[in-house]
Enzyme design. Structure first.
Site: not given
Ligand code: GLN
Length: 471
Positions: A74, A149, A173
């Site tokens: 990420k 997210s 997330s």
């Protein structure tokens, strides 16, 4: 392919690391233009590294536990020499001078870092639509969100662009997008994985977590990235030597809070989760219905604490230390212009709310009250662990929704995190594992346990994986 399967091929010589990385890169090339999981793919680096692993193997060198295994990261976890944006325009031109601890450990384990994945700006969102560099689509239905997210990492695993990926969690997330994309997502106990090199959102709630297609792979990655790190004072020793997964759930006590099943949920979604829990019961586990009224306040506590911490953490983005700068005639004007241009709408909204709940006239009514309520939640959970071994329920109150649907209605978006924020507030481990579909869209079963009981949570997840047809 699972890590164990890849490893067999790599060790018996039926596949080289180069062949492995090439096959994943080919899939990315063929489909990621439509899905948008990656912000950048390190194709040349990964191939070079794979060749190196192959020659080291040929020389008989001892290789790390993730040798030749592709991992996606990420883009709020920094890698030395690579752009790191956090999904924000304010960091568009930022290159990290150092590796996050998890990255250093993955490199030491000979993993192949294949690229950086899309996210909501600084992790603020539940749909991977708020980042400055585009939207990620759910590989299972391109009209829908992958969740967020960490939606880029979830989509990358669901699309088989990588066997495993790292994400981060402040309020769900990893687990929520795992649920929406039909993969496994795990958030460890707070402190078990170092946050050094993770861009801060809300430091008391932030965690690094893992996506995979099976529980064993989550455990493999946890063993590599977890454990005490001097560079993060909140990190702790973690029991990372996960025991052999057990074959038996007889006598295990499963708590099911009635607050996790309110009347507004789709009955079909409820049925998938209840059926999953019944699978444990049929095998001899004891299901105990719990009444935990404080859970109804978890989302309110979360959004106050998270935004308060965000507003102070994001102070560092002033254009003087990191990233891009918009010039101004005075320092104040420059900082204002830089932040106005650099932050997106949702982040600005949260900075305003966070600053408001911390301001002199309101700190008692909001921030301090939320912190006290958070403590009450932790106390209530401490009592619950006397009665049950794990808690189960849905990961998300909804399946993947159409792209754009919640973008103009932040409160509806925030409600998507209603069941996941609990584990972040309490710092306890949480797992999401696929437990069926509603209209072809995946539903996730959430399993949580006491602080430090990461192995227990993974063990229950593994048992379910072996006894269901869903994952
Ligand atoms: N969706 C939640 C939020 O917007 C959680 C995000 C996260 O875990 N990073 O705050």
């Amino acid at each position: 392919m699972k890590i164990a399967e890849l490893r067999v091929h790599l060790e018996d010589g039926s596949m080289t690391a180069r062949q492995v990385i090439d096959s994943y890169l080919e899939r990315i090339e063929a489909r990621d233009q439509t899905i948008g999981a990656f912000l950048e793919v390190f194709a040349a680096d990964a191939r070079l590294q794979a060749d190196e692993i192959d020659s080291r193997r040929a020389r008989g060198e001892v290789l790390g536990p993730l040798a030749g295994i592709p991992v996606a990261i990420k883009d709020n976890i920094v890698m030395q020499g690579k752009t790191a944006t956090g999904g924000s325009a304010i960091l568009e031109s930022y290159t990290s001078p150092y590796d996050a601890t998890v990255i250093a450990r993955l490199k030491a384990a000979d993993a192949l870092l294949i690229g950086r994945t899309n996210l909501d700006e600084f992790g603020c969102g539940s749909s991977t639509e708020s980042g400055a560099f585009g939207v990620t689509k759910n590989p299972l239905d391109l009209m829908r969100t992958p969740g967020g997210s960490s939606g880029g990492s979830a989509a990358a695993v669901a699309a088989e662009f990588v066997p495993v990926a790292l994400g981060s969690e402040t309020g769900g997330s990893v687990r929520q997008p795992a649920s929406l994309c039909g993969v496994v997502g795990f958030k460890p106990t707070y402190g078990h994985v170092s946050r050094y090199g993770l861009m801060a959102y809300a430091s008391s709630l932030d965690h690094i977590g893992t996506f995979a297609t099976c529980v064993e792979d989550v455990a493999e990655v946890m063993r590599v990235i977890g454990g005490k790190d001097e560079k993060d004072t909140t990190s702790t020793e973690a029991d990372l030597v996960f025991p052999e997964f057990s074959e038996d759930v007889r006598g295990k006590r499963i708590g099911v809070p009635k607050q996790f099943f309110n009347d507004t949920l789709d009955p079909e979604l409820v049925k998938r989760v209840r059926d999953a829990i019944a699978t444990f019961e049929q095998a001899g586990a004891v299901v105990i219905e719990l009444d935990l009224p404080i859970l109804e306040y978890a989302l309110a506590m979360y959004y106050i604490v998270a935004m308060a911490e965000l507003s102070s953490n994001l102070n560092r983005y002033d254009g003087l230390q990191y990233g891009s700068v918009v010039p101004g005639s005075t320092i104040v004007e420059q900082v204002r212009a830089t932040r106005t241009a650099g932050f997106g709408t949702e982040v600005k909204r949260r900075i305003l709310i966070g600053t408001y709940v911390l301001s002199a006239g309101h700190v008692d009514a909001y921030y301090k009250k939320a912190v006290a309520a958070r403590q009450s939640l932790c106390n209530a959970l401490d009592d619950v662990w006397e009665e049950v071994d794990v808690i189960m329920g849905p990961t998300s109150p909804v399946v993947a929704w159409p792209l754009g649907e919640k973008m103009d209605d932040p409160v509806t978006m925030y409600l998507a995190d209603i069941y996941t924020v609990v584990a972040n507030l309490a710092g306890i481990p949480g797992l999401s594992i696929p437990c069926g579909t509603v209209d072809h869209l995946p539903v996730g079963l959430q399993i949580m346990g006491p602080r430090g009981a990461d192995a227990r949570v993974l063990d229950m997840g593994y048992w379910y994986q072996q006894h269901s047809t869903c994952s």
